[in-house]
Design a protein around this motif. Structure first.
Motif, PDB file in Angstrom:
ATOM      1  N   ARG A  18      -9.065  10.794   1.990  1.00  0.00           N
ATOM      2  CA  ARG A  18      -8.966   9.355   2.142  1.00  0.00           C
ATOM      3  C   ARG A  18      -7.822   9.017   3.077  1.00  0.00           C
ATOM      4  O   ARG A  18      -6.816   9.692   3.131  1.00  0.00           O
ATOM      5  CB  ARG A  18      -8.743   8.687   0.779  1.00  0.00           C
ATOM      6  CG  ARG A  18      -9.966   8.756  -0.125  1.00  0.00           C
ATOM      7  CD  ARG A  18      -9.767   7.893  -1.361  1.00  0.00           C
ATOM      8  NE  ARG A  18     -10.975   7.867  -2.158  1.00  0.00           N
ATOM      9  CZ  ARG A  18     -11.223   8.694  -3.157  1.00  0.00           C
ATOM     10  NH1 ARG A  18     -10.346   9.615  -3.464  1.00  0.00           N
ATOM     11  NH2 ARG A  18     -12.347   8.605  -3.844  1.00  0.00           N
ATOM     12  N   ARG A  19      -7.978   7.907   3.811  1.00  0.00           N
ATOM     13  CA  ARG A  19      -6.957   7.483   4.764  1.00  0.00           C
ATOM     14  C   ARG A  19      -5.623   7.278   4.064  1.00  0.00           C
ATOM     15  O   ARG A  19      -4.571   7.528   4.630  1.00  0.00           O
ATOM     16  CB  ARG A  19      -7.404   6.185   5.453  1.00  0.00           C
ATOM     17  CG  ARG A  19      -6.376   5.581   6.406  1.00  0.00           C
ATOM     18  CD  ARG A  19      -6.152   6.478   7.604  1.00  0.00           C
ATOM     19  NE  ARG A  19      -5.082   5.955   8.434  1.00  0.00           N
ATOM     20  CZ  ARG A  19      -5.261   5.114   9.434  1.00  0.00           C
ATOM     21  NH1 ARG A  19      -6.463   4.688   9.737  1.00  0.00           N
ATOM     22  NH2 ARG A  19      -4.240   4.705  10.163  1.00  0.00           N
ATOM     23  N   SER A  20      -5.655   6.855   2.795  1.00  0.00           N
ATOM     24  CA  SER A  20      -4.412   6.598   2.086  1.00  0.00           C
ATOM     25  C   SER A  20      -3.621   7.872   1.835  1.00  0.00           C
ATOM     26  O   SER A  20      -2.458   7.823   1.471  1.00  0.00           O
ATOM     27  CB  SER A  20      -4.689   5.900   0.746  1.00  0.00           C
ATOM     28  OG  SER A  20      -5.502   6.700  -0.073  1.00  0.00           O
ATOM     29  N   TYR A  21      -4.261   9.055   2.023  1.00  0.00           N
ATOM     30  CA  TYR A  21      -3.558  10.312   1.843  1.00  0.00           C
ATOM     31  C   TYR A  21      -3.126  10.907   3.178  1.00  0.00           C
ATOM     32  O   TYR A  21      -2.540  11.970   3.225  1.00  0.00           O
ATOM     33  CB  TYR A  21      -4.437  11.324   1.108  1.00  0.00           C
ATOM     34  CG  TYR A  21      -4.721  10.939  -0.322  1.00  0.00           C
ATOM     35  CD1 TYR A  21      -3.689  10.592  -1.184  1.00  0.00           C
ATOM     36  CD2 TYR A  21      -6.022  10.907  -0.806  1.00  0.00           C
ATOM     37  CE1 TYR A  21      -3.943  10.238  -2.492  1.00  0.00           C
ATOM     38  CE2 TYR A  21      -6.281  10.553  -2.117  1.00  0.00           C
ATOM     39  CZ  TYR A  21      -5.238  10.225  -2.960  1.00  0.00           C
ATOM     40  OH  TYR A  21      -5.496   9.869  -4.252  1.00  0.00           O
ATOM     41  N   ALA A  60      -8.189   1.488  -3.822  1.00  0.00           N
ATOM     42  CA  ALA A  60      -8.653   0.262  -3.167  1.00  0.00           C
ATOM     43  C   ALA A  60      -7.547  -0.787  -3.103  1.00  0.00           C
ATOM     44  O   ALA A  60      -7.508  -1.597  -2.176  1.00  0.00           O
ATOM     45  CB  ALA A  60      -9.857  -0.305  -3.915  1.00  0.00           C
ATOM     46  N   ALA A  61      -6.645  -0.761  -4.077  1.00  0.00           N
ATOM     47  CA  ALA A  61      -5.614  -1.800  -4.188  1.00  0.00           C
ATOM     48  C   ALA A  61      -4.787  -1.995  -2.917  1.00  0.00           C
ATOM     49  O   ALA A  61      -4.646  -3.130  -2.442  1.00  0.00           O
ATOM     50  CB  ALA A  61      -4.708  -1.503  -5.384  1.00  0.00           C
ATOM     51  N   PRO A  62      -4.215  -0.926  -2.312  1.00  0.00           N
ATOM     52  CA  PRO A  62      -3.419  -1.150  -1.100  1.00  0.00           C
ATOM     53  C   PRO A  62      -4.248  -1.618   0.083  1.00  0.00           C
ATOM     54  O   PRO A  62      -3.734  -2.288   0.977  1.00  0.00           O
ATOM     55  CB  PRO A  62      -2.789   0.227  -0.831  1.00  0.00           C
ATOM     56  CG  PRO A  62      -3.646   1.199  -1.554  1.00  0.00           C
ATOM     57  CD  PRO A  62      -4.139   0.475  -2.758  1.00  0.00           C
ATOM     58  N   VAL A 121      -3.563  -5.941  -3.105  1.00  0.00           N
ATOM     59  CA  VAL A 121      -3.346  -6.453  -4.460  1.00  0.00           C
ATOM     60  C   VAL A 121      -3.089  -5.262  -5.378  1.00  0.00           C
ATOM     61  O   VAL A 121      -3.142  -4.115  -4.952  1.00  0.00           O
ATOM     62  CB  VAL A 121      -4.574  -7.248  -4.967  1.00  0.00           C
ATOM     63  CG1 VAL A 121      -4.830  -8.464  -4.089  1.00  0.00           C
ATOM     64  CG2 VAL A 121      -5.820  -6.362  -5.014  1.00  0.00           C
ATOM     65  N   THR A 122      -2.837  -5.530  -6.652  1.00  0.00           N
ATOM     66  CA  THR A 122      -2.662  -4.455  -7.617  1.00  0.00           C
ATOM     67  C   THR A 122      -4.026  -3.999  -8.128  1.00  0.00           C
ATOM     68  O   THR A 122      -4.995  -4.758  -8.101  1.00  0.00           O
ATOM     69  CB  THR A 122      -1.813  -4.917  -8.812  1.00  0.00           C
ATOM     70  OG1 THR A 122      -2.521  -5.953  -9.518  1.00  0.00           O
ATOM     71  CG2 THR A 122      -0.469  -5.460  -8.341  1.00  0.00           C
ATOM     72  N   PHE A 123      -4.084  -2.749  -8.604  1.00  0.00           N
ATOM     73  CA  PHE A 123      -5.366  -2.252  -9.116  1.00  0.00           C
ATOM     74  C   PHE A 123      -5.760  -2.996 -10.391  1.00  0.00           C
ATOM     75  O   PHE A 123      -6.943  -3.112 -10.717  1.00  0.00           O
ATOM     76  CB  PHE A 123      -5.313  -0.736  -9.351  1.00  0.00           C
ATOM     77  CG  PHE A 123      -4.615  -0.305 -10.609  1.00  0.00           C
ATOM     78  CD1 PHE A 123      -5.317  -0.122 -11.784  1.00  0.00           C
ATOM     79  CD2 PHE A 123      -3.249  -0.080 -10.613  1.00  0.00           C
ATOM     80  CE1 PHE A 123      -4.681   0.281 -12.946  1.00  0.00           C
ATOM     81  CE2 PHE A 123      -2.602   0.323 -11.770  1.00  0.00           C
ATOM     82  CZ  PHE A 123      -3.315   0.502 -12.941  1.00  0.00           C
ATOM     83  N   LYS A 124      -4.764  -3.534 -11.101  1.00  0.00           N
ATOM     84  CA  LYS A 124      -5.059  -4.320 -12.302  1.00  0.00           C
ATOM     85  C   LYS A 124      -5.832  -5.587 -11.947  1.00  0.00           C
ATOM     86  O   LYS A 124      -6.729  -6.010 -12.679  1.00  0.00           O
ATOM     87  CB  LYS A 124      -3.753  -4.689 -13.020  1.00  0.00           C
ATOM     88  CG  LYS A 124      -3.147  -3.566 -13.842  1.00  0.00           C
ATOM     89  CD  LYS A 124      -3.996  -3.258 -15.061  1.00  0.00           C
ATOM     90  CE  LYS A 124      -3.322  -2.246 -15.970  1.00  0.00           C
ATOM     91  NZ  LYS A 124      -4.181  -1.906 -17.139  1.00  0.00           N
ATOM     92  N   LYS A 161     -19.677  -2.807  -6.254  1.00  0.00           N
ATOM     93  CA  LYS A 161     -20.591  -1.868  -5.602  1.00  0.00           C
ATOM     94  C   LYS A 161     -20.063  -1.472  -4.230  1.00  0.00           C
ATOM     95  O   LYS A 161     -20.164  -0.301  -3.830  1.00  0.00           O
ATOM     96  CB  LYS A 161     -21.982  -2.501  -5.471  1.00  0.00           C
ATOM     97  CG  LYS A 161     -23.046  -1.528  -4.955  1.00  0.00           C
ATOM     98  CD  LYS A 161     -23.238  -0.370  -5.916  1.00  0.00           C
ATOM     99  CE  LYS A 161     -24.253   0.632  -5.397  1.00  0.00           C
ATOM    100  NZ  LYS A 161     -24.395   1.795  -6.311  1.00  0.00           N
ATOM    101  N   MET A 162     -19.483  -2.412  -3.498  1.00  0.00           N
ATOM    102  CA  MET A 162     -18.928  -2.103  -2.178  1.00  0.00           C
ATOM    103  C   MET A 162     -17.802  -1.080  -2.299  1.00  0.00           C
ATOM    104  O   MET A 162     -17.708  -0.146  -1.499  1.00  0.00           O
ATOM    105  CB  MET A 162     -18.416  -3.377  -1.498  1.00  0.00           C
ATOM    106  CG  MET A 162     -19.508  -4.307  -1.019  1.00  0.00           C
ATOM    107  SD  MET A 162     -18.918  -5.574   0.146  1.00  0.00           S
ATOM    108  CE  MET A 162     -17.657  -6.386  -0.811  1.00  0.00           C
ATOM    109  N   ARG A 163     -16.954  -1.276  -3.297  1.00  0.00           N
ATOM    110  CA  ARG A 163     -15.852  -0.326  -3.508  1.00  0.00           C
ATOM    111  C   ARG A 163     -16.397   1.064  -3.806  1.00  0.00           C
ATOM    112  O   ARG A 163     -15.932   2.068  -3.245  1.00  0.00           O
ATOM    113  CB  ARG A 163     -14.960  -0.804  -4.661  1.00  0.00           C
ATOM    114  CG  ARG A 163     -13.871   0.197  -5.040  1.00  0.00           C
ATOM    115  CD  ARG A 163     -12.978  -0.322  -6.144  1.00  0.00           C
ATOM    116  NE  ARG A 163     -13.678  -0.570  -7.391  1.00  0.00           N
ATOM    117  CZ  ARG A 163     -14.050   0.390  -8.241  1.00  0.00           C
ATOM    118  NH1 ARG A 163     -13.818   1.658  -7.965  1.00  0.00           N
ATOM    119  NH2 ARG A 163     -14.666   0.079  -9.374  1.00  0.00           N
TER     120      ARG A 163
END
Length: 213
Positions: free
Chosen positions: A104-107, A35-37, A41-44, A23-25
């Motif tokens: 998103r910050r990742s972009y 969310a992974a980076p 961790v990995t998204f898996k 829910k937080m994600r």
């Protein structure tokens, strides 16, 4: 094979604590891939965790709360179903992972001096990003995102990375005060040398040789 003999990764144990992390994600508008980076961790692994296939520890909870920008109290409120309360709280502050223009910050790249110093420290130890990821227990992608300004880095994460590289926070603060980083000077010198012709290289070589260890 009986259910009790199945590995945890083959079983689903979705608790309210696991549901709260998911829910937080979602409240941050993050896909598992994005969310992974942030978590390192990995998204898996996020997928396995949210599907109840990975054991949830206190350390993991703290790691995800920090990455998603929630406090432990907010996490507990979400576990108890007080989602509306938490949503009101996070609306009062600017979200860490979504810019006002919805990028998103990742972009986006926002390379702070802190991010640059972390890169300097890594290079001073002659570490590749992969080497650094093993020391920090992050993914290589996370190290790259941190150095490229795609992830916000709280003080706790900075301290963890600095100490994982074998430096102290005093070392970090020393480089923060530098007007020009030593690695930038090294890069400039290499660029100048590569641009020299044969005759000039022969002329400066005796001088450069005197600086060999």
């Amino acid at each position: 094979m009986e259910a009790q003999n199945l590995r945890r990764s083959q079983k689903k144990v979705i608790t309210k604590e696991v549901t709260a992390l998911k829910k937080m994600r979602e409240m941050r508008g993050l896909s598992r891939k994005n969310a992974a980076p942030l978590v390192g961790v990995t998204f898996k692994l996020i997928e396995q965790l949210e599907n109840g296939r990975v054991e949830l520890t206190k350390q993991k909870i703290a790691q995800y709360c920090l990455a998603y920008g929630f406090t432990q109290n907010q996490y507990r409120d979400i576990c108890e179903g007080k989602i509306g309360k938490v949503q009101k709280e996070i609306c009062k502050v600017r979200t860490k992972v979504i810019e006002q223009n919805d990028l998103r910050r990742s972009y986006k790249k926002i390379i702070t001096k802190e991010a640059k110093v972390l890169q300097v420290l890594r290079r001073l130890k002659n570490l590749t990003q992969y080497d650094a990821s093993l020391l920090c227990d992050y993914s290589r992608t996370a190290i790259g995102h941190i150095e490229n300004g795609r992830i916000e880095i709280p003080n706790s994460r900075i301290k963890h990375i600095v100490e994982s590289y074998g430096f102290s926070m005093d070392d970090f603060n020393h480089h923060m005060k530098s007007e020009k980083f030593v690695t930038d000077i090294q890069d400039d010198c290499i660029k100048i040398i590569k641009g020299l012709g044969e005759e000039k290289l022969k002329a400066v070589y005796p001088l450069l040789s005197t600086f060999k260890n």
